[in-house]
Design an enzyme around this catalytic site. Structure first.
Site: not given
Ligand SMILES: *Cc1c(COP(=O)(O)O)cnc(C)c1O
Length: 402
Positions: A80-81, A160, A195, A253, A341
């Site tokens: 997600g990051t 979140n 989320q 990959t 975090c």
């Molecule tokens: C967990 C989360 C992320 C980060 O996702 P990762 O896969 O851990 O990098 C980004 N945004 C929100 C809102 C999240 O809850």
């Protein structure tokens, strides 16, 4: 750190699903063939490569169906990051000659917030939009913040920490209106839906978004895999250079097992969401109402109705969140304070602070996020031990002020 025999024996009630979830058995089962049998590289031209490519395309199609988008608009990433970084950096670097202004909210995940701050250091100007006391972004206020040099707006779908669900479709409409009236294609609109992905509709047309992030680890899928939806008409610069995977936008990959796992998890979550939301809301209501009734001086953080069905974020005024966490941990109840975090430092959560609450409210805030295995019995157990723990922690930690 050691895990004692007592630790192994005790009851475990995991109320930290917003940090991450376990993988559903169905998801694990779907992933398994890609570790041993279908291990080919989707870029290889032989049969082993082709069967991998077919699986990759299939996963992409599944996600496109849920997003109501084209398959070619689905980019797989490493988290997600990474998707958030790709959206912000990708648009900023591609269109910096069109403008260097970006709008985000003050309560974005660090994956957006810190990326925006990095862009700020690179000469971009960032507007950090206020939220109201429930954590809601005001779409009219946002609309007023748009300037002729605004290239991107990024507002999360659901928060979140406090679970507040933002009016993404409404914001999207305001942005469309601005574009129409000013005969421009900017600003583009990105939403971080990590989320929201397990509980809310993800149709990109209805949401009026140009870019959208999800990941696997919050929806009972694997960690370390993400998606960025990118509308065809929007161009971005890649973050990672190398091979031509993911339409030349994300080299390397593919993590095929992870991708198949994410697609399977998303499909399951979306299929079950109405039923599961209903079940969770009942537990959520009970948890909130009982805490409000049985512990004096508490405050629910986030919007009471417009919130994710699994999120309970409360301030127990005068009690340190970290101390509450440790006492609950000792009872086998796993929660978080602020954002996971930031749990290694004692800075107050930027989200709670953005609600306009005093410093001590941030320090007494705890987040409990329920999940698929959470039962009423679990909630009853929490409700049995929490008032005692709150009392004990309050007695030992006088309210900290700045
Ligand atoms: C967990 C989360 C992320 C980060 O996702 P990762 O896969 O851990 O990098 C980004 N945004 C929100 C809102 C999240 O809850």
């Amino acid at each position: 750190m050691t895990i004692t025999e007592k630790d192994k024996m005790k009851k475990e009630i995991y109320l930290d699903h917003a940090s991450t979830t376990y993988i559903l058995p169905e998801v694990e089962k779907a992933m398994k063939p890609y570790y041993q049998n279908i291990y080919g590289n989707p870029s290889s031209l032989h049969n082993k490569g082709r069967e991998a490519l077919i699986a990759l395309d299939k996963a992409r199609e599944k996600i496109a169906n849920i997003f109501n988008s084209r398959s070619s608009e689905i980019i797989f990433t490493g988290s997600g990051t990474e998707s958030d970084n790709l959206a912000l950096f990708g648009v900023a670097k591609k269109y910096q000659d069109k403008g260097k202004h970006i709008i985000i909210s003050k309560i974005e995940h660090h994956a957006i917030l810190h990326t925006a701050q990095a862009l700020e250091k690179d000469g971009f100007e960032i507007t950090y939009l206020n939220v109201d006391e429930d954590g809601l972004v005001n779409s009219k206020e946002l609309s007023k913040a748009i300037r002729s040099d605004t290239i991107l707006v990024s507002i999360m779908y659901a928060n979140n920490e406090i679970g507040t669900i933002e009016p993404i479709s409404e914001i999207g409409k305001e942005i469309l209106k601005y574009r129409r009236e000013n005969e421009t294609e900017f600003p583009y609109f990105h939403t971080d839906a990590c989320q929201a992905a397990g509980a809310l509709d993800l149709g990109v047309e209805k949401l009026h978004v140009d870019l959208m992030t999800i990941n696997g680890s919050k929806i009972y899928g694997p960690k370390g895999v993400g998606v960025l939806y990118k509308k065809k008409s929007v161009k971005i610069k890649p973050l990672i250079y190398g091979g031509s995977q993911e339409f030349g936008l994300r080299a390397g990959t593919e993590n095929l097992a992870g991708i198949v796992g994410l697609a399977t998890a998303l499909e399951l979550a979306q299929k079950d969401k109405e039923k599961e939301n209903k079940r969770l809301i009942k537990l959520q209501d009970k948890l909130i109402a009982s805490i409000e009734k049985n512990i004096p001086n508490v405050k629910l953080n986030g919007h009471r109705q417009k919130r994710l069905p699994n999120n309970v974020n409360m301030t127990i005024l005068g009690a340190e969140g970290e101390a509450l966490l440790l006492y609950l941990d000792n009872e086998g109840i796993y929660i978080s304070t602020g954002s996971a975090c930031t749990s290694f430092d004692l800075d107050p959560s930027h989200v709670i602070v953005a609600l306009g609450l005093p410093y001590e409210y941030a320090h007494g805030s705890i987040r409990m996020t329920l999940g698929k295995k959470t039962t009423e019995e679990d909630i009853n157990y929490v409700l049995k031990v929490l008032p005692e723990i709150a009392k004990k922690v309050r007695e030992m930690s006088p309210v900290r002020t700045k």
